[in-house]
Design a protein around this motif. Sequence first.
Motif: not given
Length: 412
Positions: A22-29
């Motif tokens: 599993e790869v969980q991504m938090a997309i920032g600026h």
Amino acid sequence: MAAAIVLLCGSPAAAHLTPNSEVQMAIGHSSIRADVIVPQGEYAFATGNPVSNDARSLDLARAYLEDRSAILAPDGRRWLRHIESIAFAQIAGPPDLHVVEQWTPPPGAPLRRFTIDWHVLVDALPNHFALFLVSSDVANRVGAVHEVIGAVRRHSARLVVDRGGSSALTAFTNAVMVGVDHILGGYDHLMFLLALLLPASLIASGGRWVGLRPMRKTIGHLARIVTAFTIGHSVTLIGATLGHWHLPSAPVEVMIAISVLVSAIHAIRPLAPGREPLIALIFGLIHGLAFATIFAQAGAAMGSGALGLAGVNLGIEMVQLGIVLVTVPALLVLASTPAYPPIRIGAAAFACLAALAWIVNRTTGELANLVAALESAMSHAGWLIALLSIAALTVLVSNRLAIAAAHSGKHA
């Protein structure tokens, strides 16, 4: 036997027997933070590397991840990656390789359009997949339920991501593709259904398969089997997603293997002749719960509520219907030939072997090599279906020529 096996699954070693990555991504600026989870057992089997937290083991794990995965800009340049932490840890269920890393696009490359090139474990383990999710996105808000954006397997190891215009249609399309990908790689799900279809054209008598059903009755019987399986897994898929039904994954996975064993034995010697739709319905409930459990463990309820759920279910049904339409005509034609009994029994015996191997592996962790070999063979099932279709076409042509010859002889 089923009850005993389910009880065995209560042991900690069998808490999560067929995990995915599993790869969980938090997309920032300006960058993406990724939480990566790789099952420790599968990692050890695929790489042969040690799995302790000493410097050498962690260096090997870091090198493996960096060698087997990359994030690419649209022009092919690699993103910069910085691994913030890496460790083998047991948080829930069996231990995993936990990695937190920062992904940064190269100068001038867009942050929200990229391609994930992921070969971690999937090249070595045919049934393994990596699920990618977005946990947060500063431009397109993701709610409490994480959004599934796709999955990769051995033969589809690249995932193109475009977060430029998140919409309901995009979420729905992603959900459909997740359903398609999961069922194509879910060998146990497909084997259960195919084993149940093997004797669908046969009539049972005296504990054996004898004679053929009329074609119209066979087609109706097949339609009832497929419909019952669809209803079964759809009910629990919806219930687990929207109603929060829950069972531990280990007993569910073992019950799926048992369902394959039951349907395979039934294809050899009738266990419940005429009741195949009931078998499909009962075990379909288990299969649907297993599918939902995978995403529940990832914290993703099929993308985005009811729309995502509908997409996933549509993807599953598209593949299921496609496989039925491809295989059933060949089986119906061959069922009337002397070659069909060995084909049916041979296919069912292979399914029995696979089911027993899954049961042992999912309860004890043993037979990993055998399971990997069997699943590798299953990944080439398309060639077998093609051969069956060619054989069926040959039978049809031979029958047509024989009829033509007979008519010609009469006129002569």
